[in-house]
Scaffold this motif. Structure first.
Motif, PDB file in Angstrom:
ATOM      1  N   ARG A   1       0.829  -1.207   0.000  1.00  0.00           N
ATOM      2  CA  ARG A   1       0.000   0.000   0.000  1.00  0.00           C
ATOM      3  C   ARG A   1       0.860   1.252   0.000  1.00  0.00           C
ATOM      4  O   ARG A   1       0.564   2.216  -0.700  1.00  0.00           O
ATOM      5  CB  ARG A   1      -0.911   0.002   1.237  1.00  0.00           C
ATOM      6  N   SER A   2       1.930   1.253   0.781  1.00  0.00           N
ATOM      7  CA  SER A   2       2.742   2.461   0.965  1.00  0.00           C
ATOM      8  C   SER A   2       4.215   2.135   0.827  1.00  0.00           C
ATOM      9  O   SER A   2       4.713   1.193   1.443  1.00  0.00           O
ATOM     10  CB  SER A   2       2.472   3.056   2.348  1.00  0.00           C
TER      11      SER A   2
ATOM     12  N   TYR B   1      -5.215   1.672  -9.020  1.00  0.00           N
ATOM     13  CA  TYR B   1      -3.916   1.499  -8.369  1.00  0.00           C
ATOM     14  C   TYR B   1      -4.103   0.835  -7.011  1.00  0.00           C
ATOM     15  O   TYR B   1      -5.156   0.946  -6.383  1.00  0.00           O
ATOM     16  CB  TYR B   1      -3.208   2.850  -8.207  1.00  0.00           C
ATOM     17  N   GLU B   2      -3.064   0.140  -6.554  1.00  0.00           N
ATOM     18  CA  GLU B   2      -3.149  -0.604  -5.304  1.00  0.00           C
ATOM     19  C   GLU B   2      -2.249  -0.060  -4.219  1.00  0.00           C
ATOM     20  O   GLU B   2      -2.183  -0.609  -3.114  1.00  0.00           O
ATOM     21  CB  GLU B   2      -2.837  -2.077  -5.554  1.00  0.00           C
ATOM     22  N   GLY B   3      -1.528   1.030  -4.497  1.00  0.00           N
ATOM     23  CA  GLY B   3      -0.663   1.632  -3.494  1.00  0.00           C
ATOM     24  C   GLY B   3      -0.068   2.918  -4.028  1.00  0.00           C
ATOM     25  O   GLY B   3      -0.301   3.307  -5.176  1.00  0.00           O
TER      26      GLY B   3
ATOM     27  N   ALA C   1      -6.499   0.106   1.767  1.00  0.00           N
ATOM     28  CA  ALA C   1      -6.925  -1.124   2.425  1.00  0.00           C
ATOM     29  C   ALA C   1      -8.437  -1.130   2.512  1.00  0.00           C
ATOM     30  O   ALA C   1      -9.046  -0.120   2.867  1.00  0.00           O
ATOM     31  CB  ALA C   1      -6.318  -1.214   3.827  1.00  0.00           C
ATOM     32  N   PRO C   2      -9.087  -2.232   2.172  1.00  0.00           N
ATOM     33  CA  PRO C   2     -10.543  -2.277   2.280  1.00  0.00           C
ATOM     34  C   PRO C   2     -10.970  -2.165   3.739  1.00  0.00           C
ATOM     35  O   PRO C   2     -10.320  -2.703   4.637  1.00  0.00           O
ATOM     36  CB  PRO C   2     -10.900  -3.654   1.693  1.00  0.00           C
ATOM     37  N   SER C   3     -12.060  -1.475   3.971  1.00  0.00           N
ATOM     38  CA  SER C   3     -12.589  -1.317   5.320  1.00  0.00           C
ATOM     39  C   SER C   3     -13.237  -2.623   5.780  1.00  0.00           C
ATOM     40  O   SER C   3     -13.566  -3.491   4.952  1.00  0.00           O
ATOM     41  CB  SER C   3     -13.619  -0.195   5.349  1.00  0.00           C
ATOM     42  N   PRO C   4     -13.459  -2.779   7.080  1.00  0.00           N
ATOM     43  CA  PRO C   4     -14.181  -3.968   7.556  1.00  0.00           C
ATOM     44  C   PRO C   4     -15.545  -4.126   6.879  1.00  0.00           C
ATOM     45  O   PRO C   4     -15.969  -5.249   6.588  1.00  0.00           O
ATOM     46  CB  PRO C   4     -14.317  -3.721   9.061  1.00  0.00           C
ATOM     47  N   ALA C   5     -16.203  -2.998   6.618  1.00  0.00           N
ATOM     48  CA  ALA C   5     -17.505  -3.067   5.949  1.00  0.00           C
ATOM     49  C   ALA C   5     -17.363  -3.607   4.527  1.00  0.00           C
ATOM     50  O   ALA C   5     -18.205  -4.395   4.063  1.00  0.00           O
ATOM     51  CB  ALA C   5     -18.165  -1.699   5.933  1.00  0.00           C
TER      52      ALA C   5
ATOM     53  N   ILE D   1      -2.389   6.857   3.427  1.00  0.00           N
ATOM     54  CA  ILE D   1      -2.280   5.992   2.252  1.00  0.00           C
ATOM     55  C   ILE D   1      -2.695   4.567   2.596  1.00  0.00           C
ATOM     56  O   ILE D   1      -3.440   3.917   1.851  1.00  0.00           O
ATOM     57  CB  ILE D   1      -0.842   6.039   1.700  1.00  0.00           C
ATOM     58  N   ASN D   2      -2.229   4.068   3.733  1.00  0.00           N
ATOM     59  CA  ASN D   2      -2.592   2.708   4.130  1.00  0.00           C
ATOM     60  C   ASN D   2      -4.099   2.551   4.283  1.00  0.00           C
ATOM     61  O   ASN D   2      -4.680   1.532   3.879  1.00  0.00           O
ATOM     62  CB  ASN D   2      -1.901   2.339   5.444  1.00  0.00           C
ATOM     63  N   GLU D   3      -4.732   3.560   4.875  1.00  0.00           N
ATOM     64  CA  GLU D   3      -6.178   3.476   5.073  1.00  0.00           C
ATOM     65  C   GLU D   3      -6.926   3.487   3.751  1.00  0.00           C
ATOM     66  O   GLU D   3      -7.873   2.723   3.553  1.00  0.00           O
ATOM     67  CB  GLU D   3      -6.647   4.644   5.948  1.00  0.00           C
ATOM     68  N   VAL D   4      -6.487   4.345   2.834  1.00  0.00           N
ATOM     69  CA  VAL D   4      -7.178   4.454   1.551  1.00  0.00           C
ATOM     70  C   VAL D   4      -7.054   3.167   0.744  1.00  0.00           C
ATOM     71  O   VAL D   4      -8.021   2.713   0.117  1.00  0.00           O
ATOM     72  CB  VAL D   4      -6.627   5.646   0.740  1.00  0.00           C
TER      73      VAL D   4
END
Length: 338
Positions: free
Chosen positions: A24-25, A240-242, A259-263, A254-257
């Motif tokens: 991701r980063s 893009y994936e990272g 990475a898929p959320s728990p939802a 960047i990591n948060e964006v």
């Protein structure tokens, strides 16, 4: 050999790009400041890129090379964070010696600047193979990240991406005032509208070539985290994936964006369960939360769960009955029922 298979073949490496973990980063760290690696790790960077090119003046490159080589030899002190090195362009014996100095156990990859064509990649691939042999590393162990910083390099992204199977992280970097802006001539804006088409075309090229983990970047406004988030979300929406980063404060955003959320993960698991329940009932498509879904969407959901370490549990009778109840009550229904 199919085009997809040939995209994964290489004259020098046996390890395919699909074996690389998604990142991701990727945080740049000056080669003269390897003591900052703990800060990069604390920020949560998936990878640190020790920079021997632009971040080091000509007079300090030899000392920085030795410092970086020592940091790689002690790679265990950075935990799970991958270590990459941005070397100088391979335009002479000095570049080859630089590769030889830093390729050793503990190195995850080489970031290669100023790539103009597939020939640059093939040269780097051969040199890396020799370095791997010298160090007793398996062929293709070291990933290669070509930087597309010239107009020609951007135009030939597809051929560059196909030139070596060790390429897994490749995309368009569109920082303000940098090499790409100078090469293309656009005028940078925080909204990034002037480079959307460029980033999209490069992404399509590298995806078509079989690159599994394309990364973009850069955001240079250190204090503007809201702008960074918007730019990162735009890159993610393109596919893009990272992203590459220049400051530790950018890494958590960047990591948060990326990475898929728990939802999102829960939705993927529910979608898979809905499709599989419909398939057992002899239905190919089903209405799920107001949308038509079928096996194609389920495959995408499985990929998301697989890539991010979340795997749906095997179907249980209670779960099956729950899905069947929702079908009966209208929350899920066969596609021909709406």
């Amino acid at each position: 050999m199919s085009s997809e298979a040939s995209a994964q073949s290489s004259p020098g490496g046996d390890a395919g790009a699909r074996d690389r973990p998604p990142l991701r980063s990727l945080l740049f760290v000056p080669g003269t400041r390897t003591d900052w690696l703990p800060k990069a790790r604390a920020a949560g960077a998936d990878a640190a890129v020790l920079d021997l090119e632009d971040a080091v003046p000509a007079s300090g490159k030899r000392a920085a090379r030795a410092q970086v080589a020592d940091a790689i030899a002690r790679a265990d002190h950075v935990g799970r964070m991958a270590l990459f090195v941005r070397v100088n362009p391979l335009d002479g014996w000095a570049g080859a010696e630089e590769l030889r100095a830093v390729v050793r156990p503990g190195l995850a990859g080489i970031v290669l600047p100023k790539v103009r064509s597939a020939q640059d990649v093939k040269l780097a691939d051969r040199l890396l193979t020799w370095c791997e042999q010298e160090q007793g590393l398996s062929p293709g162990r070291v990933a290669l990240v070509p930087l597309l910083e010239t107009a020609r390099g951007l135009r030939e992204a597809y051929d560059i991406a196909r030139a070596a199977s060790r390429i897994a992280y490749l995309g368009a970097l569109t920082a303000p005032g940098g090499d790409v802006e100078r090469a293309v001539g656009y005028r940078w804006s925080p909204e990034g509208t002037e480079t959307v088409a460029l980033r999209s075309r490069v992404l399509l090229d590298v995806r078509a070539a079989g690159v599994p983990c394309p990364v973009g970047g850069l955001w240079t406004r250190i204090g503007d985290l809201a702008g960074l988030r918007a730019f990162a979300e735009q890159n993610r929406s393109l596919g893009y994936e990272g992203m590459m980063a220049i400051h530790p404060s950018h890494v958590p955003v960047i990591n948060e964006v990326f990475a898929p959320s728990p939802a999102e993960l829960a939705r993927c698991a529910d979608l898979i369960a809905a499709v599989e329940t419909a398939q057992r009932d002899g239905t190919g498509a089903v209405t799920f939360r107001g949308e038509m879904v079928d096996e194609a969407m389920a495959r995408t959901a499985r990929l998301v769960l697989d890539r991010h370490g979340a795997h749906p549990s095997p179907p249980r009778s209670d779960a099956d009955r729950s899905c069947e109840d929702r079908v009966k009550h209208g929350n899920l229904r066969p596609i021909d029922g709406h």
